[in-house]
Design a protein around this motif. Sequence first.
Motif, PDB file in Angstrom:
ATOM      1  N   MET A   1      14.984 -25.689 -47.723  1.00 43.16           N
ATOM      2  CA  MET A   1      13.786 -26.314 -48.284  1.00 43.16           C
ATOM      3  C   MET A   1      13.056 -25.252 -49.103  1.00 43.16           C
ATOM      4  O   MET A   1      12.802 -24.143 -48.629  1.00 43.16           O
ATOM      5  CB  MET A   1      12.870 -26.825 -47.170  1.00 43.16           C
ATOM      6  N   SER A   2      12.718 -25.678 -50.282  1.00 47.00           N
ATOM      7  CA  SER A   2      12.031 -24.731 -51.175  1.00 47.00           C
ATOM      8  C   SER A   2      10.559 -24.686 -50.839  1.00 47.00           C
ATOM      9  O   SER A   2      10.006 -25.547 -50.132  1.00 47.00           O
ATOM     10  CB  SER A   2      12.240 -25.150 -52.624  1.00 47.00           C
ATOM     11  N   LEU A   3       9.944 -23.648 -51.396  1.00 50.84           N
ATOM     12  CA  LEU A   3       8.517 -23.446 -51.149  1.00 50.84           C
ATOM     13  C   LEU A   3       7.677 -24.555 -51.759  1.00 50.84           C
ATOM     14  O   LEU A   3       6.690 -25.034 -51.157  1.00 50.84           O
ATOM     15  CB  LEU A   3       8.098 -22.082 -51.711  1.00 50.84           C
ATOM     16  N   SER A   4       8.055 -25.049 -52.919  1.00 50.18           N
ATOM     17  CA  SER A   4       7.273 -26.115 -53.574  1.00 50.18           C
ATOM     18  C   SER A   4       7.331 -27.417 -52.783  1.00 50.18           C
ATOM     19  O   SER A   4       6.332 -28.145 -52.636  1.00 50.18           O
ATOM     20  CB  SER A   4       7.795 -26.332 -55.000  1.00 50.18           C
ATOM     21  N   THR A   5       8.506 -27.686 -52.223  1.00 51.76           N
ATOM     22  CA  THR A   5       8.622 -28.917 -51.441  1.00 51.76           C
ATOM     23  C   THR A   5       7.785 -28.819 -50.173  1.00 51.76           C
ATOM     24  O   THR A   5       7.126 -29.791 -49.751  1.00 51.76           O
ATOM     25  CB  THR A   5      10.090 -29.157 -51.083  1.00 51.76           C
ATOM     26  N   TYR A   6       7.801 -27.639 -49.563  1.00 48.62           N
ATOM     27  CA  TYR A   6       7.012 -27.441 -48.356  1.00 48.62           C
ATOM     28  C   TYR A   6       5.527 -27.624 -48.637  1.00 48.62           C
ATOM     29  O   TYR A   6       4.812 -28.251 -47.857  1.00 48.62           O
ATOM     30  CB  TYR A   6       7.310 -26.044 -47.809  1.00 48.62           C
ATOM     31  N   ALA A  12       0.516 -33.485 -48.573  1.00 46.19           N
ATOM     32  CA  ALA A  12       0.574 -34.891 -48.178  1.00 46.19           C
ATOM     33  C   ALA A  12       0.075 -35.068 -46.744  1.00 46.19           C
ATOM     34  O   ALA A  12      -0.658 -36.026 -46.432  1.00 46.19           O
ATOM     35  CB  ALA A  12       2.000 -35.422 -48.309  1.00 46.19           C
ATOM     36  N   ASP A  13       0.484 -34.101 -45.868  1.00 47.66           N
ATOM     37  CA  ASP A  13       0.003 -34.194 -44.485  1.00 47.66           C
ATOM     38  C   ASP A  13      -1.513 -34.010 -44.422  1.00 47.66           C
ATOM     39  O   ASP A  13      -2.221 -34.728 -43.677  1.00 47.66           O
ATOM     40  CB  ASP A  13       0.692 -33.125 -43.640  1.00 47.66           C
ATOM     41  N   ASP A  14      -2.019 -33.058 -45.210  1.00 41.79           N
ATOM     42  CA  ASP A  14      -3.481 -32.856 -45.215  1.00 41.79           C
ATOM     43  C   ASP A  14      -4.211 -34.103 -45.735  1.00 41.79           C
ATOM     44  O   ASP A  14      -5.267 -34.499 -45.207  1.00 41.79           O
ATOM     45  CB  ASP A  14      -3.817 -31.646 -46.085  1.00 41.79           C
ATOM     46  N   ALA A  15      -3.637 -34.711 -46.787  1.00 43.12           N
ATOM     47  CA  ALA A  15      -4.283 -35.927 -47.321  1.00 43.12           C
ATOM     48  C   ALA A  15      -4.241 -37.058 -46.311  1.00 43.12           C
ATOM     49  O   ALA A  15      -5.223 -37.821 -46.145  1.00 43.12           O
ATOM     50  CB  ALA A  15      -3.584 -36.347 -48.621  1.00 43.12           C
ATOM     51  N   ALA A  16      -3.094 -37.175 -45.592  1.00 41.32           N
ATOM     52  CA  ALA A  16      -3.009 -38.237 -44.588  1.00 41.32           C
ATOM     53  C   ALA A  16      -3.991 -38.003 -43.454  1.00 41.32           C
ATOM     54  O   ALA A  16      -4.647 -38.942 -42.954  1.00 41.32           O
ATOM     55  CB  ALA A  16      -1.581 -38.318 -44.054  1.00 41.32           C
ATOM     56  N   LYS A  17      -4.085 -36.672 -43.033  1.00 41.09           N
ATOM     57  CA  LYS A  17      -5.054 -36.389 -41.983  1.00 41.09           C
ATOM     58  C   LYS A  17      -6.492 -36.658 -42.446  1.00 41.09           C
ATOM     59  O   LYS A  17      -7.324 -37.196 -41.689  1.00 41.09           O
ATOM     60  CB  LYS A  17      -4.907 -34.929 -41.562  1.00 41.09           C
TER      61      LYS A  17
END
Length: 434
Positions: A1-6, A12-17
């Motif tokens: 997994m690349s850094l950009s994908t991470y 996305a997780d922060d936005a969902a939270k």
Amino acid sequence: MSLSTYRQEQRADDAAKAEQRRLDASAAEERRAERRRGEDERAARLRQQARQDREADRAARRQRRQERAEARSAALTPENIYRRGTLGLVTASGLASLPAQVLHFVGISPLLLPLPLALEGAAWVMAAGVAYADARNLPGWARWMLRSLVLGCAAFAAYINYGYGLSLVDHGLSEQDASTVGAGLAAVTILGPAVFEIRQWVSTIAAAVGSAEERDRRRHAARRRRHHRKVLRVANRLVSAAPFGALPAEDAWGRAWAIVHGSDEPCMTPDLHQQAVESADRMRTAQQHRKTSENAEESTESAAKRSTAELGESPAAAPAPVEADASAAAPDPAPVAGAIDRPVKAVAAAESRPRRRATGRVPESARSPRPKRTPEQLLDEARSATADWPIEELTAEAIRRAVRTAPTKARELRETLRAERAEETGQPPAAEAA
């Protein structure tokens, strides 16, 4: 997994939270608002209930005050005041007179203690007997016998109390004071039964008088008995002949009236019927005479209001005098002795016009219904009827006969039609002949 994908996944997780926190905060705010609304509604209901309770309490207090006022008004009527005041006076009289009698008889001997009780009680029992006799409508002799017993017992008790008052001289009172005490005790002893008897007498009179309607009914019955004695005797015989309660008094009176006077209506007699018929005949005659007079006056007034032109006549010269013809006239009378012969002058023959016979008006039921025409309809009919008439023939009488209207309306139609004809021809309307 690349850094950009991470990093993208992290964002996305922060936005969902963050969205979840926002939703949680919104839900918590809605819950708090719902709780506040519920609390406000409960508070409003409590305030409404408290307000209703206060209003109910005020209404109950007003109702209790009104009931107490009505009770006071009912208790403070003149009748109740008189009744209760009389009972109060009677009680005070008994309390004042009984001890003196007890002391008087006990001073003689303790064994005489029941005597004053029996004496005072006999007076009040006889007074109650008078009230019972009035309530049961007993004969007058029974009431007066009871009244005499009341008077005897009260007088004897008053004598005892007066003697007891005089005996107080031995207890240190002066003769004048002792005489005053004795007179007071005697008076109060008589006062109680007297006031009670007066109260019973007033109550009996009030019950006999009753209301105004009952008084008027009794007066009417007395006048009926006085004015119609024959009918009363027959009605009493009918009631006594019938079984008890089977024939009411009014039914018996109606039958007796029919027997005595021959009329089913209990207020008419043969003389009254004859008088009514004669009065009706006089009224019909007067009405017919009045109608005849009104028709004659209307006919004369209608003929007087018509002009010469309306009647279709022209003022002609007076008729030539006609020489009196002796042979055409009445035959010569036989000569009378001493009569003077005078020349007979020629007299103009008077023109006689046949007079219209006065007739009565046609009754309304015999007349054919005729619709009422408006002025516009009447003018249209007059125009149609006089379309081919020359202007000289436009007279009120001719128009009246053509459209069958009143003389006043006929004159108005004449003026209107002549004005229209003058406008059409351009000439002034012809003046009406006098």
